[in-house]
Write an enzyme that holds these catalytic residues in place. Structure first.
Site, mmCIF file in Angstrom:
data_model
loop_
_atom_site.group_PDB
_atom_site.id
_atom_site.type_symbol
_atom_site.label_atom_id
_atom_site.label_comp_id
_atom_site.label_asym_id
_atom_site.label_seq_id
_atom_site.Cartn_x
_atom_site.Cartn_y
_atom_site.Cartn_z
ATOM 1 N N SER A 260 0.703 -1.196 -0.047
ATOM 2 C CA SER A 260 -0.010 0.061 -0.045
ATOM 3 C C SER A 260 0.934 1.261 -0.054
ATOM 4 O O SER A 260 1.990 1.200 0.146
ATOM 5 C CB SER A 260 -0.842 -0.135 1.393
ATOM 6 O OG SER A 260 -0.304 0.361 2.597
ATOM 7 N N LYS A 261 0.285 2.488 -0.027
ATOM 8 C CA LYS A 261 1.005 3.516 -0.288
ATOM 9 C C LYS A 261 1.948 3.930 0.872
ATOM 10 O O LYS A 261 3.044 4.422 0.516
ATOM 11 C CB LYS A 261 -0.048 4.906 -0.343
ATOM 12 C CG LYS A 261 -0.835 4.906 -1.567
ATOM 13 C CD LYS A 261 -1.425 6.305 -1.880
ATOM 14 C CE LYS A 261 -2.343 6.356 -3.047
ATOM 15 N NZ LYS A 261 -1.859 5.880 -4.104
ATOM 16 N N ARG A 262 1.717 3.404 2.126
ATOM 17 C CA ARG A 262 2.585 3.753 3.313
ATOM 18 C C ARG A 262 4.089 3.094 2.829
ATOM 19 O O ARG A 262 4.927 3.326 3.616
ATOM 20 C CB ARG A 262 1.971 3.187 4.395
ATOM 21 C CG ARG A 262 1.955 1.720 4.806
ATOM 22 C CD ARG A 262 1.234 1.343 6.017
ATOM 23 N NE ARG A 262 0.834 0.129 5.954
ATOM 24 C CZ ARG A 262 1.382 -0.844 6.608
ATOM 25 N NH1 ARG A 262 2.717 -0.706 7.158
ATOM 26 N NH2 ARG A 262 0.997 -1.966 6.336
ATOM 27 N N GLY A 264 5.296 3.045 -0.113
ATOM 28 C CA GLY A 264 6.159 3.826 -1.277
ATOM 29 C C GLY A 264 5.066 3.835 -2.350
ATOM 30 O O GLY A 264 3.999 3.846 -1.971
#
Ligand code: GLU
Length: 489
Positions: A260-262, A264
């Site tokens: 997920s976005k967390r 990268g």
């Protein structure tokens, strides 16, 4: 044998995800390997989550990766354009077919009634399965509910379809990647195929589209396995040929959680904005589940296509190692044609006046700075001293490499020699720099390395960077003189 036809069917509720890019790639490879067709279909039935910006991003990202589709939006073709929202008039006919065959029924339950059913199941600690309350309504009952203004949804009767085509409640299929997969269909509730507002649900529209587009193989993420059982029953109920399915393992983050976005970047365009080359990205995602037979990991799309076999794709999850991607990107940067690389580097140098150097010198700069970098955005900092008149000294450089007595002697002597330097001849510049180093070594026993650090520090503000000959050549006599003089106290 029927023609091999595969598809990538992204929902435009976000930019093209790297996982979808991998699914697209595996479909593309499977099609190429089998002289088949690779189709793009935009699944935009969920109007609220769809946006044109995401649709454009999907097109652009697939094209940038080189995964050009044979049929679908933008290209046309026998069946195109394949955008579900443009096909809404197609689906009701097949809903009616299922209603007529008794494999579907109208459901008048309100959201409140359904909620109450779910709550009851939770209280009884049971998995929720729709009660089939509306399956056997009489025509009169239905007419009465309609007269009350209730708009029915249409549900698929799982048990009727299962009983019609199978001996037990267990439904099996042979997955191309995972082997035998099965599910007890008694645990699949009768699901909605047409919402009360007249729009088809994903599981229904996908079957109708795949059927009409004659898709022979469906390769997608394993998060769709539970949908596959529902979809197989719809194919059977319609009397359509069931395609082969292949489900790919998930792509996990290095910490083994869902990527997920967390962790990268996750969208192809985000990676590109950060300075990853699409060639490297594509090569990297190919290795998420597939392994080359000769063990050589760096391969072009054509080379991968030759070696690819869907039944050799790993059925387990893959880990997205950003470090490995960085390494691979660095390899591609190192080997890329310099003119092409320079073009790709330009967006990362937009903060500089590129006219200052001109094309030829810019290529020299990129050639001299590409070696240690892993992503193109590293070039922003690494090329900074080639632009403008003044340099910014990195921390400690001035004190350590410029302001000392020895450094000042070196700079002054260098300054006095500069007029004799041949700035029009890079080779000659190298020789002259070598002579300069030797002079200080012989006369003052200063290590050649140190001499160069001083010159480099004055010209670039740093103690490491591109080849000194290239730096002198690109900066030219005036700028070199200016920077050296500025460093002399
Ligand atoms: N539109 C679905 C998604 O983006 C894919 C559907 C499919 O491959 O069947 O998850």
């Amino acid at each position: 044998m029927d023609e091999i036809r595969v598809r990538i069917a992204p929902s435009p509720s976000g930019n093209l995800h790297i996982g979808t890019a991998r699914t697209a790639l595996f479909n593309y490879l499977f099609a190429k390997k089998n002289n088949g067709k690779y189709v793009l279909r935009i699944e935009d039935t969920d109007a609220e989550r769809t946006s044109q910006e995401y649709i454009d991003n999907i097109f652009d990202s697939l094209k940038a990766l080189g995964l050009n589709w044979d049929e679908g939006p933008d290209v046309g073709g026998e069946y195109g354009p394949y955008t579900q929202s443009e096909r809404f008039d197609i689906y009701p006919k097949y809903v009616q077919m299922l209603l007529d065959k008794g494999f579907a029924y109208e459901c008048f339950c309100t959201p409140e009634e359904l909620e109450a059913e779910k709550e009851l199941a939770t209280q009884n600690k049971q998995a929720y399965v729709y009660s089939k309350k509306c399956e056997n309504l009489t025509e009169e009952q239905k007419a009465k509910l309609k007269a009350e203004g209730r708009k029915p949804a249409v549900r698929f009767s799982v048990s009727k379809a299962q009983k019609a085509f199978h001996d037990s409640s267990i439904l099996h299929f042979e997955d191309l990647v995972k082997g035998d997969l099965h599910q007890d269909t008694d645990l699949i509730g009768d699901f909605v195929i047409l919402k009360s507002n007249g729009t088809p649900t994903y599981n229904f529209a996908v079957v109708i589209d795949d059927m009409l587009m004659k898709i022979s193989h469906i390769i997608r993420g394993e998060d769709h396995i539970s949908n596959t059982f529902k979809q197989i029953l719809i194919y059977e109920a319609l009397g359509a040929k069931v395609p082969r399915f292949g489900h790919l393992g998930m792509i996990l983050a290095p910490d083994r959680s869902k990527l997920s976005k967390r962790h990268g970047a996750t969208a192809v365009s985000e990676f590109v904005e950060k300075g990853y080359l699409t060639e490297a990205l594509l090569n990297f995602v190919a290795l998420l589940g597939w392994a080359p037979s000769d063990g050589v990991e760096i391969k072009s799309l054509e080379q991968i296509a030759q070696d690819f076999r869907i039944n050799e794709v790993s059925s387990s999850n893959s880990v997205f190692e950003y470090d490995k991607l960085n390494w691979m990107n660095g390899q591609y940067i190192k080997k890329m044609d310099i003119k092409e690389l320079t073009q790709k580097a330009k967006p990362f140098l937009s903060c500089y006046d590129l006219n200052e150097l001109g094309e030829e010198k810019l290529e020299k700069v990129i050639a001299a700075t590409r070696e240690p970098i892993t992503i193109l955005s590293d070039l922003t900092y690494d090329t900074a001293y080639f632009f403008g008149n003044d340099v910014q000294y990195e921390e400690g450089v001035k004190e350590k490499n410029i302001d000392t007595n020895i450094a000042q002697d070196i700079l002054k002597y260098f300054d006095s020699q500069l007029d004799s330097y041949d700035f029009d001849n890079e080779e000659k510049l190298h020789e002259q720099l070598a002579d300069f180093r030797t002079y200080f070594k012989e006369k003052f026993s200063i290590k050649p390395k140190e001499t160069m650090w001083t010159i480099r520090a004055a010209l670039t503000g740093r103690t490491r960077g591109a080849d000194m000959g290239v730096i002198l050549d690109v900066l030219g006599k005036d700028k070199v003189k200016y920077r050296i003089k500025k460093a002399i106290i």
